[in-house]
Design a protein around this motif. Sequence first.
Motif, short mmCIF file in Angstrom:
data_model
loop_
_atom_site.label_atom_id
_atom_site.label_comp_id
_atom_site.label_asym_id
_atom_site.label_seq_id
_atom_site.Cartn_x
_atom_site.Cartn_y
_atom_site.Cartn_z
N LEU A 198 56.77 32.98 -26.11
CA LEU A 198 55.32 33.10 -26.00
C LEU A 198 54.61 32.35 -27.14
CD1 LEU A 198 54.88 36.83 -24.90
CD2 LEU A 198 54.79 34.77 -23.49
N ILE A 199 55.19 32.37 -28.32
CA ILE A 199 54.63 31.61 -29.45
C ILE A 199 54.71 30.11 -29.16
CG2 ILE A 199 55.00 30.97 -31.86
CD1 ILE A 199 55.91 33.92 -32.32
N VAL A 200 55.85 29.67 -28.62
CA VAL A 200 56.04 28.25 -28.30
C VAL A 200 55.02 27.77 -27.29
CG1 VAL A 200 57.58 26.60 -27.14
CG2 VAL A 200 58.49 28.09 -28.92
N ILE A 201 54.86 28.52 -26.17
CA ILE A 201 53.94 28.05 -25.13
C ILE A 201 52.48 28.13 -25.61
CG2 ILE A 201 55.54 28.63 -23.27
CD1 ILE A 201 53.74 31.00 -22.58
N SER A 202 52.18 29.09 -26.49
CA SER A 202 50.81 29.19 -27.01
C SER A 202 50.48 28.02 -27.93
CB SER A 202 50.63 30.52 -27.75
OG SER A 202 50.78 31.62 -26.88
N SER A 223 56.98 19.55 -20.09
CA SER A 223 58.23 18.96 -20.60
C SER A 223 58.54 19.48 -22.01
CB SER A 223 58.14 17.44 -20.62
OG SER A 223 57.92 16.94 -19.32
N SER A 224 57.51 19.54 -22.85
CA SER A 224 57.69 20.04 -24.22
C SER A 224 58.07 21.52 -24.22
CB SER A 224 56.40 19.82 -25.03
OG SER A 224 56.06 18.46 -25.08
N VAL A 225 57.39 22.29 -23.38
CA VAL A 225 57.71 23.73 -23.29
C VAL A 225 59.17 23.93 -22.90
CG1 VAL A 225 57.31 25.80 -21.90
CG2 VAL A 225 55.37 24.55 -22.83
N ILE A 226 59.58 23.28 -21.81
CA ILE A 226 60.95 23.47 -21.31
C ILE A 226 61.96 22.94 -22.33
CG2 ILE A 226 62.58 22.89 -19.47
CD1 ILE A 226 60.29 24.89 -18.79
N GLY A 227 61.64 21.81 -22.95
CA GLY A 227 62.56 21.25 -23.95
C GLY A 227 62.78 22.18 -25.13
N LEU A 228 61.68 22.66 -25.73
CA LEU A 228 61.79 23.54 -26.90
C LEU A 228 62.42 24.88 -26.55
CD1 LEU A 228 58.49 22.92 -28.90
CD2 LEU A 228 60.82 22.37 -29.59
#
Length: 455
Positions: free
Chosen positions: A22-26, A109-114
């Motif tokens: 949740l922190i990553v996607i935010s 792409s960034s969300v899925i990658g991280l």
Amino acid sequence: MTASQIGRYSKYIRPISVSIDLIVISILGLFFLEDLNLNIEHYLIYQTIGWIAAAFSIKFYDVYRFTKPIEIISKIVKQGILFLLIIIAFFPFSKQVVFSGTVITLFISSVIGLITVSKFLLFYYLKEYRIITGSNYRSAVIIGYTPEAIRLKDLFETRNDYGYRFLGYFSDKKSNQNIKGKLADLKPFVIENFVDEIYCSLNEISNEHLKDLIDFADENNKTIKFIPDTKEIFSKKLKIDYYEFFPVLSLKKTILHDPATKVFKRTFDIVFSIIIIVFLLSWLIPLLAILIKLESSGPVFFKQGRPGIDENEFYCYKLRSMRMNKTTEKEASKNDPRVTRIGKFMRKTSLDEMPQFINVLLGEMSVVGPRPHLWAQNKIYGNKVKKYMVRHSVKPGITGLAQVSGFRGEIETDDDMINRIKFDVFYIENWSLILDLKIISQTIVNIFKGEEKAY
């Protein structure tokens, strides 16, 4: 009286994983989407709810120590596709938003990658951590001494990254130096050695013994799994996992034990309790406090140690409804002389329970769940009523199905407790948001109507 402390850090792994995601996607949402003319606060709330809903539907966080990497990749792909659709669905409802396919592609792409990197780092870190430190292991025993049981024991010993410690076989059909004991020796051994999981060969145990073993596992918060004979018909209540190519059956956990459900229920608890505290308790408690003080001396609030989830003790808060006394472990009875006049009114309308929304906010209770009993009641009924201890597998609630079904108040006979436990177990095994809302609605009705057994 204090509660036994149960568990290890495993219970924190999924909440940590959810929090990281949740922190990553935010952060990525703020970074990539801030130029699209979004109401960023509303969008982030929508995005968070969407991510949790998608994770709930595909069981994204159901990753275990024996899960294969290919299964994790499959979950990530499914989650990514669902999340993409959820994000795209946001734009048609906001006319001022500028849609950019390039920005959305970079964002997803960034969300899925991280998240792929973080998920695999956590997965492999825990495997290595178990091997190097010997921590976070589960102890296991096996009922039966069959070729399948021996293969499973060998797997435990060769795959240290799975994190199991094998403590012995139990069998009535065979006897040799490898057998730890008979089936009659199993229960005391499990309790004394803090065994986590019991593996059972289905062709080793009778239906009667199996039913008794399932009840024992429920009451003592142990996991029971089954080693299948290929000729067995699998029950719809069983799920199958593979440790490499080795099939293992286990009883399905209830939906309340699903990580996504826990996150959803906790979110609901936080939002609901904040609303109640801000808009109701902020003025109601000062008013009741004055009335309590006018009638009797002593503190306004009363706190009492109660058994919570996993029988861990917490302090349950109430508005004081009795005169000061030294018999707090004795439940109230009809015409109890300890109860004050304002206390009688508060107990009749359940207003004395309102401070427990603070317990909910602290994460010690839920809005809906089995009511926390007195420690004295746990001691009396823990081994007396079947499945009594199942109620400790979830957080206790301010209100519950048993309470709105007429089984609240004083326990006068064993049947009163048995009926209460039946409703508690039914709630745990059949939870739904609709059921929670029905219980809350009926509780509100009962507050205005007053309850006959609330004294």
